[in-house]
Enzyme design. Structure first.
Site, PDB file in Angstrom:
ATOM      1  N   TRP A 182       0.839  -1.194   0.000  1.00  0.00           N
ATOM      2  CA  TRP A 182       0.000   0.000   0.000  1.00  0.00           C
ATOM      3  C   TRP A 182       0.878   1.249   0.000  1.00  0.00           C
ATOM      4  O   TRP A 182       2.035   1.220   0.380  1.00  0.00           O
ATOM      5  CB  TRP A 182      -0.975  -0.028   1.166  1.00  0.00           C
ATOM      6  N   SER A 183       0.298   2.350  -0.484  1.00  0.00           N
ATOM      7  CA  SER A 183       1.009   3.618  -0.643  1.00  0.00           C
ATOM      8  C   SER A 183       2.224   3.379  -1.558  1.00  0.00           C
ATOM      9  O   SER A 183       2.058   2.842  -2.646  1.00  0.00           O
ATOM     10  CB  SER A 183       1.383   4.195   0.713  1.00  0.00           C
ATOM     11  N   LEU A 184       3.443   3.726  -1.137  1.00  0.00           N
ATOM     12  CA  LEU A 184       4.598   3.434  -2.005  1.00  0.00           C
ATOM     13  C   LEU A 184       4.696   1.940  -2.285  1.00  0.00           C
ATOM     14  O   LEU A 184       5.229   1.534  -3.327  1.00  0.00           O
ATOM     15  CB  LEU A 184       5.895   3.936  -1.364  1.00  0.00           C
ATOM     16  N   GLY A 225       2.507   0.298  -3.384  1.00  0.00           N
ATOM     17  CA  GLY A 225       1.807   0.101  -4.645  1.00  0.00           C
ATOM     18  C   GLY A 225       2.734   0.125  -5.844  1.00  0.00           C
ATOM     19  O   GLY A 225       2.365  -0.318  -6.935  1.00  0.00           O
ATOM     20  N   GLN A 229       1.391   1.999  -8.882  1.00  0.00           N
ATOM     21  CA  GLN A 229       2.196   3.095  -9.425  1.00  0.00           C
ATOM     22  C   GLN A 229       3.327   2.508 -10.241  1.00  0.00           C
ATOM     23  O   GLN A 229       4.094   1.692  -9.743  1.00  0.00           O
ATOM     24  CB  GLN A 229       2.761   3.943  -8.287  1.00  0.00           C
TER      25      GLN A 229
END
Length: 401
Positions: free
Chosen positions: A230-232, A234, A256
Site C-alpha cells: 500500500w502507498s509506495l 503500490g 504506481q
C-alpha cells in the site's frame, strides 16, 4: 470528514489511526482527544500529545495484565504501539531526532507485549538480508496457526512503520484465514531508524529474501504466497512481482508504475520542457532553485521532500533526491508480471493518477477495483473506509487462490 487537527500536516499524519479503528489500533474519541490536546501547538506538541496518550495506555495495560486481564492488556498495548508510532512522524529527517529512536523502541516494546498475549502468541523474527537483517512478524490465521495456509507478504509505504500494515491489512486477513508476514524493509521503520538502510527501487531483491524466509515456515502453502503493498508499496509490490516468480498473486493499493512522473509534470508546470523533465536529475540549476524555494515555503512539501524524502532515500539535496526517485520505475518490466494482479484506484488519491494506464499495460490476469467518496473510500489508500478495501481485496484473493 471534518478536520479535527488544526494544522494540515498534523491532520495528514494524525488521521491514520482512524483507518485502524475496526482492527484495534484506536477509537475515534482517543484520536480526537489527542487533536484537542495539541490544539494550535507545533510538532513538539504533536509528539508530546501522542506520547502521553500512549504512556497512559501502557500503564493501563500493565495494570490489566497484573490482574490477569490478558485481553484488555493486549488491547491497551496495541493502541499504545499505534500511538507511539504516530508521535514521531513530523520529526522525520536529518539529523535524526533522538525522539525517533526512543519512540520506535517504545512502539516495538508495546507491540511485542501485545502480540505475546494473543490466543496465538507471536514473537519478532529477523529475516536475513544482504549484510544485515529485517525485523518481521508472522501473524497467523486466526484460530488456525498451525494449518498450512496462504501467506500475504505485506509491504509498507514511504513513511509507515511495522505496526501500520498490521492494523491496515494483517488483522483483517488473519480473520479471513490468511497468514500474514509484516516486515521493515529498506527505508522503512526500524531498518531505516536503527540501521540507516535507505529505500531501494529493486524490491524484487527484497521480496526474494522474504520469500526465502517464508518457505522455511511449516504453516505456509508455498504455492499461495501473495505480495501486497500500500502507498509506495503500490510500486514496490508490482516491482517485486516482476522479478519473483514464486508469487501466486500481487496486490497494489494504489498501483504506481513510475514514482517520478508526478515530479516531471510539476517540473513542466514550472517551465521545464518535456525533454528536460525526462531527466529530472539534469534539470537546469535555475529550475531546481525555484523548486527548492517553493518547497521551502510550503510546510507539507518541506516535510514530504526535504525531511522525509531526503532521509528515506539517503539524499542530501533536491537534485540527488530527484535522481534517486527516477530509479523507481517499472519501465521494461511490466510484461514480466505473470501472476494474477489486483490494482486499486481511489478517485481522490493523487498517487493513483497513473494506475489506469499501468493496469492497461498488464498482460497477466488482472482486476481493477475503484473506490469513491460516496463510499467514504475516495482518499489515499481508502483510509477512511479501510474495512471496505479489505473486504474487496480478500474476496478477490479467496477467488484467485
Amino acid at each position: 470528514m471534518t478536520q479535527i487537527f488544526s494544522d494540515a500536516l498534523h491532520e495528514q499524519l494524525g488521521m491514520w489511526p482512524i483507518a485502524y479503528i475496526p482492527y484495534g489500533g484506536a477509537d475515534f474519541g482517543e484520536v480526537r482527544s489527542v487533536a484537542q490536546t495539541i490544539g494550535d501547538g507545533d510538532d513538539n506538541a504533536f509528539y508530546d500529545a501522542w506520547t502521553e496518550a500512549a504512556d497512559r495506555m501502557m500503564d493501563e495495560g500493565r495494570v490489566a495484565e497484573a490482574h490477569g486481564h490478558r485481553v484488555s492488556a493486549r488491547e491497551y498495548y496495541l493502541r499504545a504501539a499505534c500511538f507511539y508510532a504516530k508521535a514521531f512522524h513530523p520529526h522525520f529527517g536529518y539529523p535524526v531526532d533522538p525522539r525517533i529512536f526512543e519512540s520506535s523502541r517504545w512502539q516495538i516494546d508495546a507491540f511485542n507485549r501485545a502480540l505475546a498475549l494473543g490466543d496465538d502468541p507471536v514473537e519478532p523474527v529477523r529475516i536475513p538480508f544482504e549484510t544485515s537483517s529485517m525485523l518481521a512478524y508472522v501473524i497467523p490465521a486466526q484460530g488456525r496457526p498451525n494449518e498450512r495456509r496462504p501467506l500475504l507478504i505485506l509491504t509498507n509505504g514511504y513513511d509507515g512503520t511495522i505496526t501500520d500494515p498490521f492494523f491496515a491489512s494483517a488483522v483483517a486477513a488473519s480473520r479471513r484465514g490468511y497468514h500474514c508476514l509484516i516486515f521493515d524493509g529498506p527505508g522503512q521503520g526500524t531498518t531505516l531508524i536503527d540501521q540507516g538502510i535507505h529505500m531501494r527501487p529493486d524490491w524484487e531483491i527484497v521480496i526474494r529474501a522474504v520469500v526465502d524466509f517464508a518457505l522455511t515456515l511449516p504453516n505456509v502453502d508455498a504455492s499461495r504466497i501473495v505480495s501486497s503493498g500500500w502507498s509506495l508499496g503500490g510500486y514496490l509490490s508490482p516491482r517485486a512481482a516482476s522479478g519473483e516468480p514464486r508469487l501466486a498473486a500481487c496486490v497494489a493499493d494504489p498501483a504506481q508504475s513510475c514514482i517520478a512522473d508526478g515530479f516531471r509534470a510539476y517540473a513542466i508546470k514550472l517551465g521545464a520542457t518535456p525533454k528536460q523533465a525526462a531527466q529530472l536529475s539534469l534539470l537546469p540549476d535555475a529550475l531546481i532553485e525555484r523548486m527548492e524555494e517553493i518547497i521551502a515555503h510550503d510546510r507539507k512539501l518541506t516535510w514530504s521532500f526535504l525531511k522525509r524524502g531526503y532521509w528515506v532515500n539517503g539524499a542530501s539535496n533536491l537534485r540527488e533526491y530527484l535522481a534517486s526517485v527516477e530509479q523507481f520505475t517499472m519501465s521494461g518490466r511490466i510484461g514480466n508480471i505473470q501472476c494474477p494482479t489486483l490494482f486499486t484506484l481511489a478517485e481522490d488519491d493523487p498517487l493513483a493518477s497513473g494506475t489506469q494506464a499501468f493496469f492497461d499495460a498488464l498482460q497477466c490476469p488482472k482486476k481493477l477495483l475503484r473506490f469513491n467518496k460516496t463510499q467514504g473510500a475516495g482518499e489515499h489508500c481508502e483510509m477512511t473506509n479501510r474495512s471496505l478495501l479489505n473486504r474487496k481485496v480478500l474476496d478477490w484473493l479467496d477467488e484467485v487462490l
